[in-house]
Design a protein around this motif. Sequence first.
Motif, PDB file in Angstrom:
ATOM      1  N   TRP A   1      35.998 -25.394   1.354  1.00 22.81           N
ATOM      2  CA  TRP A   1      34.795 -24.804   1.934  1.00 22.81           C
ATOM      3  C   TRP A   1      33.613 -25.653   1.473  1.00 22.81           C
ATOM      4  CZ3 TRP A   1      35.556 -21.813   5.787  1.00 22.81           C
ATOM      5  CH2 TRP A   1      36.549 -20.837   5.798  1.00 22.81           C
ATOM      6  N   PRO A   2      32.568 -25.808   2.297  1.00 21.27           N
ATOM      7  CA  PRO A   2      31.414 -26.617   1.882  1.00 21.27           C
ATOM      8  C   PRO A   2      30.817 -26.108   0.571  1.00 21.27           C
ATOM      9  CG  PRO A   2      31.287 -26.137   4.224  1.00 21.27           C
ATOM     10  CD  PRO A   2      32.414 -25.309   3.676  1.00 21.27           C
ATOM     11  N   ARG A   3      30.328 -27.028  -0.223  1.00 21.45           N
ATOM     12  CA  ARG A   3      29.735 -26.655  -1.508  1.00 21.45           C
ATOM     13  C   ARG A   3      28.372 -25.988  -1.317  1.00 21.45           C
ATOM     14  NH1 ARG A   3      33.286 -29.414  -4.751  1.00 21.45           N
ATOM     15  NH2 ARG A   3      34.149 -31.347  -3.876  1.00 21.45           N
ATOM     16  N   ASP A   4      27.664 -26.382  -0.252  1.00 25.18           N
ATOM     17  CA  ASP A   4      26.364 -25.779   0.035  1.00 25.18           C
ATOM     18  C   ASP A   4      26.549 -24.393   0.641  1.00 25.18           C
ATOM     19  OD1 ASP A   4      23.392 -25.855   0.591  1.00 25.18           O
ATOM     20  OD2 ASP A   4      24.166 -25.704   2.644  1.00 25.18           O
ATOM     21  N   ARG A   5      25.783 -23.435   0.160  1.00 20.10           N
ATOM     22  CA  ARG A   5      25.952 -22.046   0.593  1.00 20.10           C
ATOM     23  C   ARG A   5      25.719 -21.874   2.088  1.00 20.10           C
ATOM     24  NH1 ARG A   5      22.440 -16.889  -1.717  1.00 20.10           N
ATOM     25  NH2 ARG A   5      23.751 -15.228  -0.813  1.00 20.10           N
TER      26      ARG A   5
ATOM     27  N   LEU B   1      28.228 -21.203   7.616  1.00 21.52           N
ATOM     28  CA  LEU B   1      28.493 -21.682   8.977  1.00 21.52           C
ATOM     29  C   LEU B   1      29.979 -21.956   9.181  1.00 21.52           C
ATOM     30  CD1 LEU B   1      25.531 -24.165   9.583  1.00 21.52           C
ATOM     31  CD2 LEU B   1      25.853 -21.904  10.604  1.00 21.52           C
ATOM     32  N   ALA B   2      30.599 -22.571   8.190  1.00 22.45           N
ATOM     33  CA  ALA B   2      32.031 -22.878   8.294  1.00 22.45           C
ATOM     34  C   ALA B   2      32.852 -21.596   8.369  1.00 22.45           C
ATOM     35  CB  ALA B   2      32.468 -23.728   7.105  1.00 22.45           C
ATOM     36  N   ARG B   3      32.538 -20.637   7.517  1.00 17.38           N
ATOM     37  CA  ARG B   3      33.273 -19.369   7.530  1.00 17.38           C
ATOM     38  C   ARG B   3      33.087 -18.642   8.863  1.00 17.38           C
ATOM     39  NH1 ARG B   3      35.414 -17.669   2.729  1.00 17.38           N
ATOM     40  NH2 ARG B   3      34.627 -18.589   0.799  1.00 17.38           N
ATOM     41  N   SER B   4      31.882 -18.685   9.399  1.00 13.93           N
ATOM     42  CA  SER B   4      31.614 -18.031  10.678  1.00 13.93           C
ATOM     43  C   SER B   4      32.441 -18.658  11.795  1.00 13.93           C
ATOM     44  CB  SER B   4      30.123 -18.125  11.004  1.00 13.93           C
ATOM     45  OG  SER B   4      29.850 -17.575  12.278  1.00 13.93           O
ATOM     46  N   ALA B   5      32.495 -19.994  11.821  1.00 20.84           N
ATOM     47  CA  ALA B   5      33.257 -20.686  12.862  1.00 20.84           C
ATOM     48  C   ALA B   5      34.745 -20.379  12.744  1.00 20.84           C
ATOM     49  CB  ALA B   5      33.013 -22.191  12.770  1.00 20.84           C
TER      50      ALA B   5
ATOM     51  N   ARG C   1      25.413 -30.781  14.472  1.00 21.17           N
ATOM     52  CA  ARG C   1      23.955 -30.937  14.431  1.00 21.17           C
ATOM     53  C   ARG C   1      23.367 -30.223  13.221  1.00 21.17           C
ATOM     54  NH1 ARG C   1      24.628 -30.267  19.933  1.00 21.17           N
ATOM     55  NH2 ARG C   1      24.119 -28.042  19.845  1.00 21.17           N
ATOM     56  N   GLU C   2      23.809 -28.995  12.972  1.00 20.96           N
ATOM     57  CA  GLU C   2      23.273 -28.236  11.851  1.00 20.96           C
ATOM     58  C   GLU C   2      23.680 -28.866  10.521  1.00 20.96           C
ATOM     59  OE1 GLU C   2      21.063 -25.517   9.828  1.00 20.96           O
ATOM     60  OE2 GLU C   2      21.086 -26.017  11.971  1.00 20.96           O
TER      61      GLU C   2
ATOM     62  N   VAL D   1      37.478 -25.583   7.965  1.00 30.19           N
ATOM     63  CA  VAL D   1      36.979 -25.440   9.331  1.00 30.19           C
ATOM     64  C   VAL D   1      37.550 -26.531  10.233  1.00 30.19           C
ATOM     65  CG1 VAL D   1      34.846 -26.748   8.871  1.00 30.19           C
ATOM     66  CG2 VAL D   1      34.914 -25.068  10.737  1.00 30.19           C
ATOM     67  N   ASP D   2      37.714 -27.742   9.725  1.00 32.01           N
ATOM     68  CA  ASP D   2      38.305 -28.820  10.524  1.00 32.01           C
ATOM     69  C   ASP D   2      39.785 -28.554  10.781  1.00 32.01           C
ATOM     70  OD1 ASP D   2      35.988 -30.894  10.479  1.00 32.01           O
ATOM     71  OD2 ASP D   2      36.258 -30.348   8.376  1.00 32.01           O
ATOM     72  N   SER D   3      40.491 -28.124   9.744  1.00 28.96           N
ATOM     73  CA  SER D   3      41.925 -27.872   9.908  1.00 28.96           C
ATOM     74  C   SER D   3      42.169 -26.716  10.866  1.00 28.96           C
ATOM     75  CB  SER D   3      42.574 -27.588   8.552  1.00 28.96           C
ATOM     76  OG  SER D   3      42.093 -26.390   7.991  1.00 28.96           O
ATOM     77  N   PHE D   4      41.253 -25.760  10.914  1.00 28.02           N
ATOM     78  CA  PHE D   4      41.440 -24.607  11.787  1.00 28.02           C
ATOM     79  C   PHE D   4      41.292 -24.986  13.256  1.00 28.02           C
ATOM     80  CE2 PHE D   4      42.537 -20.735   9.925  1.00 28.02           C
ATOM     81  CZ  PHE D   4      42.405 -19.724  10.867  1.00 28.02           C
ATOM     82  N   PHE D   5      40.454 -25.986  13.535  1.00 20.76           N
ATOM     83  CA  PHE D   5      40.271 -26.417  14.920  1.00 20.76           C
ATOM     84  C   PHE D   5      41.173 -27.591  15.292  1.00 20.76           C
ATOM     85  CE2 PHE D   5      36.261 -24.070  14.395  1.00 20.76           C
ATOM     86  CZ  PHE D   5      36.310 -23.296  15.547  1.00 20.76           C
TER      87      PHE D   5
END
Length: 230
Positions: free
Chosen positions: A61-65, A70-74, A124-125, A148-152
């Motif tokens: 998961w991204p280190r930035d909150r 955003l990753a969790r939402s996607a 973009r974000e 998030v990449d592996s999920f898509f």
Amino acid sequence: MDYYAIPYKPMISSLEQSTSLSHSRLVPALSVPLPDNPIQITDSLAILEFLAESHPDLPLWPRDRALRALARSAVARMHSGLCRALQTTYHTNFLGRYTGNVPLSAEARVEVERVLALWGELRRETARRLGELGGEDGGFLCGEFGIVDSFFWPVLWRFRSYGLPLVSATPEALAWMKQMWSDPKMREIQRDYHRQGERPETAIPAYDDIFKDLSDVQYSWFPEDWEFYA
């Protein structure tokens, strides 16, 4: 797991054998020999969450909150049916190639445009946020390769296998697709899929040449050295 060399022992077998080994009769399944309580995890997101907790040093998961949200939402959108028509009609076939007049339902077309828009928005974000933070952008959906990449990843394969339209793809979405297909570690994973495809026990006849009754659709396999161009 392969991308970050997380050690595991793969069990490659027929679909029937795989489901018999799974306590829930679902795949994928991860058996974890915990010393006090061995467990088996049979949901893809649950498996990835377990790996993220077990390897906090990795950017699963991204280190930035903000980017993590955003990753969790996607991932949550994907897990709850963002591409349901694509998943149920266009089976995952990592090697198969369909050309010609491949049918695309109205529902699937909407999902294609929706997921392409999501990939573009995430990139973009991410670029904007990492620019603010002065962080390094690895070109993946939220910077570094992660859950998030592996999920898509299976959805991206469907774009390749079935020649799904990219007309609505933004430059950011196309750049991510190029990154996924050309990243050296991902290329190695793709080569492994070809090796697996040579093993007869991995074949799922129902997933091969699903449009064989349509004379204007041709079916073949992608060459191992295929490259993405857009």
